[in-house]
Motif scaffolding. Structure first.
Motif, mmCIF file in Angstrom:
data_model
loop_
_atom_site.group_PDB
_atom_site.id
_atom_site.type_symbol
_atom_site.label_atom_id
_atom_site.label_comp_id
_atom_site.label_asym_id
_atom_site.label_seq_id
_atom_site.Cartn_x
_atom_site.Cartn_y
_atom_site.Cartn_z
ATOM 1 N N TRP A 185 9.537 -13.205 12.587
ATOM 2 C CA TRP A 185 8.381 -14.047 12.274
ATOM 3 C C TRP A 185 8.236 -14.317 10.783
ATOM 4 N N ILE A 186 8.713 -13.387 9.951
ATOM 5 C CA ILE A 186 8.561 -13.490 8.501
ATOM 6 C C ILE A 186 9.927 -13.773 7.892
ATOM 7 N N ASP A 187 10.052 -14.821 7.117
ATOM 8 C CA ASP A 187 11.361 -15.227 6.610
ATOM 9 C C ASP A 187 11.741 -14.536 5.312
ATOM 10 N N ASP A 188 10.743 -14.174 4.507
ATOM 11 C CA ASP A 188 11.053 -13.641 3.183
ATOM 12 C C ASP A 188 9.978 -12.648 2.780
ATOM 13 N N GLY A 189 10.361 -11.651 1.976
ATOM 14 C CA GLY A 189 9.393 -10.711 1.423
ATOM 15 C C GLY A 189 9.457 -9.338 2.053
ATOM 16 N N THR A 190 8.616 -8.443 1.532
ATOM 17 C CA THR A 190 8.560 -7.061 2.003
ATOM 18 C C THR A 190 7.848 -6.981 3.352
ATOM 19 N N ILE A 191 8.352 -6.109 4.213
ATOM 20 C CA ILE A 191 7.711 -5.869 5.502
ATOM 21 C C ILE A 191 6.919 -4.570 5.471
ATOM 22 N N VAL A 192 7.524 -3.504 4.963
ATOM 23 C CA VAL A 192 6.830 -2.216 4.885
ATOM 24 C C VAL A 192 7.484 -1.383 3.794
ATOM 25 N N SER A 193 6.683 -0.542 3.155
ATOM 26 C CA SER A 193 7.185 0.400 2.160
ATOM 27 C C SER A 193 6.814 1.810 2.589
ATOM 28 N N THR A 194 7.706 2.757 2.359
ATOM 29 C CA THR A 194 7.374 4.163 2.584
ATOM 30 C C THR A 194 7.458 4.892 1.250
ATOM 31 N N VAL A 195 6.480 5.748 1.004
ATOM 32 C CA VAL A 195 6.369 6.438 -0.282
ATOM 33 C C VAL A 195 6.281 7.939 -0.037
ATOM 34 N N ASP A 196 7.186 8.711 -0.668
ATOM 35 C CA ASP A 196 7.142 10.161 -0.535
ATOM 36 C C ASP A 196 6.378 10.762 -1.716
ATOM 37 N N ARG A 197 6.389 12.086 -1.831
ATOM 38 C CA ARG A 197 5.549 12.722 -2.857
ATOM 39 C C ARG A 197 6.068 12.490 -4.265
ATOM 40 N N GLN A 198 7.336 12.145 -4.390
ATOM 41 C CA GLN A 198 7.869 11.798 -5.712
ATOM 42 C C GLN A 198 7.568 10.347 -6.073
ATOM 43 N N GLY A 199 6.939 9.638 -5.152
ATOM 44 C CA GLY A 199 6.642 8.240 -5.386
ATOM 45 C C GLY A 199 7.820 7.321 -5.125
ATOM 46 N N VAL A 200 8.863 7.864 -4.495
ATOM 47 C CA VAL A 200 10.041 7.052 -4.184
ATOM 48 C C VAL A 200 9.699 6.095 -3.057
#
Length: 429
Positions: free
Chosen positions: A274-289
């Protein structure tokens, strides 16, 4: 359930279903099994070490985690049962219901088969640690729990007459799960009312996607109901969209109500349709990665889209609906979603037991942390008790003009179709 590229990662909810083994590092037992059986203190330390390395909160709930290690390793454990009790006691200090220890039987039972064939009553449950309650995340459509009328946010107060006060999530799962054909009675509190539901466990075959063309006053509309983000969901969704595109629908209504989630990669795969471009989801751990999943210019349709959500839309459903909302690709209609934005890693331990650890949180493309907050729809519409009862009694009404939330979604879709360049292009073909 969520599976990442780095290994097995599950959602925070317990699925009341018969399970089969999964493959992955740590699940094959060898000489280490005998070692842990002979030295249960080593198992306690193994759990402490995993938490120390990977837990999402580097403050460990504002406690001295090193001191906790010293405290529990100073003890003597005569057998594994004492070690198991100590591990559970240690993990409670984190006040995180999703980080939990499972003995070998519990671990086998929670290794969920994502093939779509499941045995049980068909609910996902979680533990509300603040209120000390067992909470229904969502019933799975066309299962005994769903057919009986159990709803998201229902509180399970008794299982076969036994109070759930002080009961762990794992013990509740043990009591609810059982062989097909046997019965379990759940006492549910909804508001100020308590109701008994006698459920017969059964083998359930789940097809995650159901789709049809709805002939309406604005022309053909594609209706897609997604029940679960299983391994087959992506391909079934792709087939549905391609089929509906071939029929020249004007727009789509995607129904994620009572969808408790599933595989992370399935939600990303579907979002890319449905989405052609861009971020879908981000995951962030305790180091901020941050690990970002991106759209890859492979969208199957740019036609207007309205998404139906409710309090039973959780985890992977929130990833998809949050991405569509942030990119302004779809209007969300219904009620606020469940609010489950944490990621768990599940691994086998040396003696055949298992550990689920919260290792990260996921964010929508705009950076929203939806854990406990949920996603608010663009247009909120609640079902009345009368409407909800009507839909429960006749499930064929769901996703039709006898469904008030569907009606609202169609109203919004009609407005979007009227101003959409894509549907205007379709009309000139």
């Amino acid at each position: 359930m969520v599976i990442s590229k780095r290994g097995l990662v599950l959602s925070a909810t317990a699925v009341i279903l018969t399970t089969v083994a999964v493959t992955g590092a740590g699940l094959r037992l060898s000489q280490s099994q005998a070692f842990f059986e002979e030295s249960p203190k080593e198992l306690v330390d193994e759990v402490w070490q995993i938490i120390n390395r990977t837990y999402v909160d580097g403050t460990f709930n504002q406690i001295d985690w090193q001191s906790v290690r010293n405290q529990y390793l100073e003890r003597s454990y005569k057998d594994k049962k004492e070690a198991y009790a100590a591990i559970r006691e240690m993990l409670k200090k984190l006040e995180d219901p999703y980080t939990r220890f499972m003995d070998p039987d519990e671990f086998k039972n929670m290794q969920i088969d994502t093939s779509g064939e499941l045995t049980g009553v068909g609910i996902q449950i979680t533990k509300d640690e603040e209120k000390k309650q067992l909470l229904v995340v969502s019933p799975i459509e066309d299962t005994p729990a769903y057919q009986a009328g159990i709803l998201a946010k229902d509180v399970i107060v008794k299982i076969d007459g036994k109070t759930t006060d002080g009961m762990s999530l794992e013990d509740a799962v043990k009591m609810i799960r059982g062989k097909a054909g046997t019965q379990v009675t759940l006492t549910i509190r909804r508001g100020d009312k308590e109701m008994n539901y006698s459920l017969t466990r059964k083998l359930i075959e789940i097809h995650p996607v159901r789709a049809r063309v709805e002939d309406t006053k604005i022309g053909k509309v594609g209706y897609i109901r997604l029940n679960q983000f299983s391994a087959q969901a992506g391909q079934e969704m792709r087939n549905a969209i391609n089929d509906l595109e071939a029929k020249n629908v004007k727009g789509y209504i995607l129904d994620l109500r009572s969808n408790p989630g599933g595989l992370l990669y399935a939600s990303v795969e579907i979002a890319r349709m449905w989405i052609d471009d861009g971020t879908i989801v981000s995951t962030v751990d305790r180091q901020g990665v941050t690990d970002r999943q991106q759209a890859n210019h492979s969208a199957l349709s740019d036609k207007p889209l309205v998404v139906l959500v409710d309090g039973g839309s959780a985890s992977a459903s929130e990833i998809l609906s949050g991405a569509l909302q942030d990119h302004k690709r779809a209007m969300l209609v219904g009620t606020k979603t469940f609010g489950k934005g944490l990621v768990q890693s599940v691994r086998g331990l040396g003696d055949g037991s298992g550990l689920a650890v919260t290792i990260a949180k996921y964010l929508t493309p705009s950076g929203r942390d939806i854990n406990k907050q949920g996603i608010k729809p663009d247009v909120e519409i609640n079902l009345t008790d009368e409407a909800r009862k009507s839909l429960q009694q006749d499930r064929n009404k769901i996703g039709t003009f006898d469904d008030p939330q569907f009606n609202k979604a169609f109203e919004i879709l009609s407005q979007e179709v009227a101003k959409s360049p894509s549907t205007q292009r379709t009309a000139t073909h």
